[in-house]
Structures are given as structure tokens and as C-alpha cells.
Scaffold this active site. Structure first.
Site, PDB file in Angstrom:
ATOM      1  N   GLY A   1       0.297  -1.355  -0.018  1.00  0.00           N
ATOM      2  CA  GLY A   1      -0.213   0.257   0.142  1.00  0.00           C
ATOM      3  C   GLY A   1       0.519   1.483  -0.399  1.00  0.00           C
ATOM      4  O   GLY A   1       1.868   1.251  -0.437  1.00  0.00           O
ATOM      5  N   ASN A   2      -0.204   2.576   0.276  1.00  0.00           N
ATOM      6  CA  ASN A   2       0.985   3.612   0.347  1.00  0.00           C
ATOM      7  C   ASN A   2       0.268   4.622   1.335  1.00  0.00           C
ATOM      8  O   ASN A   2      -0.722   4.182   1.976  1.00  0.00           O
ATOM      9  CB  ASN A   2       0.824   4.350  -0.909  1.00  0.00           C
ATOM     10  CG  ASN A   2       0.044   4.490  -1.467  1.00  0.00           C
ATOM     11  OD1 ASN A   2      -1.091   5.637  -1.263  1.00  0.00           O
ATOM     12  ND2 ASN A   2      -1.369   3.966  -2.679  1.00  0.00           N
ATOM     13  N   HIS A   3       1.132   5.730   1.199  1.00  0.00           N
ATOM     14  CA  HIS A   3       0.520   6.817   2.575  1.00  0.00           C
ATOM     15  C   HIS A   3      -0.270   7.399   2.947  1.00  0.00           C
ATOM     16  O   HIS A   3      -0.782   8.456   3.074  1.00  0.00           O
ATOM     17  CB  HIS A   3       2.124   6.755   3.491  1.00  0.00           C
ATOM     18  CG  HIS A   3       2.800   6.355   3.916  1.00  0.00           C
ATOM     19  ND1 HIS A   3       1.806   5.562   4.930  1.00  0.00           N
ATOM     20  CD2 HIS A   3       4.369   5.857   3.632  1.00  0.00           C
ATOM     21  CE1 HIS A   3       3.144   5.205   6.290  1.00  0.00           C
ATOM     22  NE2 HIS A   3       4.038   4.863   4.760  1.00  0.00           N
TER      23      HIS A   3
END
Ligand code: CTP
Ligand code: CA
Length: 226
Positions: A33-35
Site C-alpha cells: 500500500g501507500n500513505h
């Protein structure tokens, strides 16, 4: 248009906004995932609804309250986001891709939770995800749809040159370029950007609330639609 005014200058317009960040399954409990917090996309949805637009928000893994006046469609992965955007873009006057899309996903998601075996971990083989933004532009052009398409980019180093190259590569109408690095972080309340136009224009938006950047983006979209 300034915040707090109620001029419904997007009344009769349908807009579709993606927000958040995709998650690419590794196994039933883990993902890549990412932030991305989704805050800029949600601000776009709130401001468009406040300006009278019919708003569909395609949200990837966002934990924020639903924006007033927007229809929310929830997705998880990049492939799900691509399908939702292709379906929702029909009849839209504008499409804004503010979601952070994973560039790659695991070739396969394990059916069972991956266990430690005592040996070295198996590598995770990746495959490239579809470029949703470029796909929306290509299908718009081949179907001769009248639709304004907006992308986002986070860049370091020569932000404008990188942004111009990305705008040309994606073929969208507007590219909202954030400068990242140097202490700027995900999840903050404020944003700063330069909005590049395919017509060569560049509009600087100084650091301020994400609603202000959203309103400036809608100003530029509306100018193209008029
Ligand atoms: N985007 C997309 N589909 C992807 C990747 C990105 O639709 N598979 C969209 C993003 O939502 C954003 C724009 O494309 O609006 C630019 O994303 P960015 O990650 O900056 O572009 P990339 O082409 O992935 O380039 P880079 O190698 O710099 O990550
Ligand atoms: Ca990328």
C-alpha cells in the site's frame, strides 16, 4: 469563487473523483500500500458538491467521513479502481484522479496466510498495474467524449520539468503537481501545488488548506467546460 460563497457554478455538472490509495493483496491479511490519506480527494468532493455538482467519489481505503452530498463508491485494489472509474466516467463532465495508485501488484495473492518456514522468505513477484489515467484519456479520445481529465503527481527535483513530461505522457488536460520531500509529508492538512495545463499554462497555488487547492482546481476545470 471563494470558500463560503454558495454560487452553484458547477450545477448541472457531473464529476467523478478518485481518492485514497490502493492496496494490492499479498495474502488474505497483507497488502502492498501507500500513505495516501485521501484528504485532497475528499476536499475535491466536498468543494464540488458545495458548488452544485453531482459528485461521485471513488474511495480506495480511506477512513474519513463521507463528504456531504457525494455518492461514495468503495474500492480496494488498482484493478478494482480501474473498473470503477471506467464505469463511473460515463456521462461525467470531469474526472479527477487524485488517488495514489500502486504501480505494481503481486502476480498472485496467496489463498492462505503465508507462514514463516524457517528458510529464507520467498520473493514477491510483481506485475505492473494498468495506468488508469492514461486509459481514461485513451478511451475518451477514441470515443470522442467531451470530458476534462485531471491527474495528480508528486515530484521531487525539477518539479515543473518532471510535471510537464508526465502531463505529456498521460495526455490529460490538467496535472496538479505537488512538490514532495524536504519535510512535506502525507496526511497533512495543507497542500501546495502548481497546476499545469496541456495548453502550456501553469498556475501556482501557495500552501493552504486542501479545500483552497480543490477550489482552484474546480475554477480551472470550469473554465474548460464553459
Ligand atoms: N495513475 C493511474 N494509474 C496508475 C498509476 C498512476 O491512474 N497505474 C495516476 C495517478 O492517480 C495520478 C497520475 O496517474 O493522477 C500520476 O501518478 P504518478 O504515480 O505520478 O505517475 P506514474 O505514471 O505512475 O509515474 P511514476 O513512475 O513517476 O510513479
Ligand atoms: Ca506511480
Amino acid at each position: 469563487l471563494r470558500r463560503g460563497t454558495a454560487a452553484p457554478d458547477l450545477a448541472g455538472r457531473r464529476v467523478v473523483i478518485s481518492a485514497g490509495g490502493t492496496r494490492e493483496a499479498i495474502d488474505p491479511v497483507r497488502f502492498l500500500g501507500n500513505h495516501s490519506s485521501g484528504k485532497q480527494g475528499y476536499a475535491l468532493a466536498r468543494t464540488a458538491a458545495a458548488r452544485g455538482a453531482d459528485v461521485t467519489l471513488v474511495a480506495a481505503n480511506v477512513s474519513l467521513p463521507d463528504p456531504a452530498g457525494a455518492r461514495v463508491v468503495r474500492v480496494g485494489s488498482a484493478v478494482e479502481l480501474a473498473e470503477a472509474m471506467e464505469a463511473e466516467r460515463a456521462g461525467a463532465d470531469a474526472v479527477v484522479m487524485s488517488a495514489a495508485v500502486a504501480d505494481f501488484r503481486p502476480v498472485a495473492s496467496a489463498a492462505s496466510k503465508i507462514k514463516k518456514s524457517g528458510a529464507a522468505p520467498a520473493p514477491i513477484e510483481l506485475v505492473e498495474n494498468p495506468d488508469i489515467l492514461a486509459g481514461l484519456v485513451a478511451s475518451r479520445d477514441s470515443e470522442r467524449l467531451e470530458q476534462t481529465i485531471v491527474g495528480f503527481a508528486a515530484e521531487t527535483d525539477d518539479v515543473i520539468a518532471n510535471g510537464r513530461a508526465k502531463l505529456a505522457r498521460k495526455g490529460c488536460d490538467l496535472l496538479v503537481v505537488n512538490q514532495v520531500g524536504g519535510g512535506r509529508a502525507f496526511g497533512t492538512e495543507d497542500n501546495q501545488a502548481v497546476v499545469l495545463g496541456a495548453d502550456g499554462t501553469a498556475v501556482d497555488v501557495p500552501t493552504g488548506p486542501k479545500e483552497d487547492l480543490a477550489d482552484r482546481i474546480w475554477d480551472l476545470v470550469r473554465r474548460r467546460l464553459d
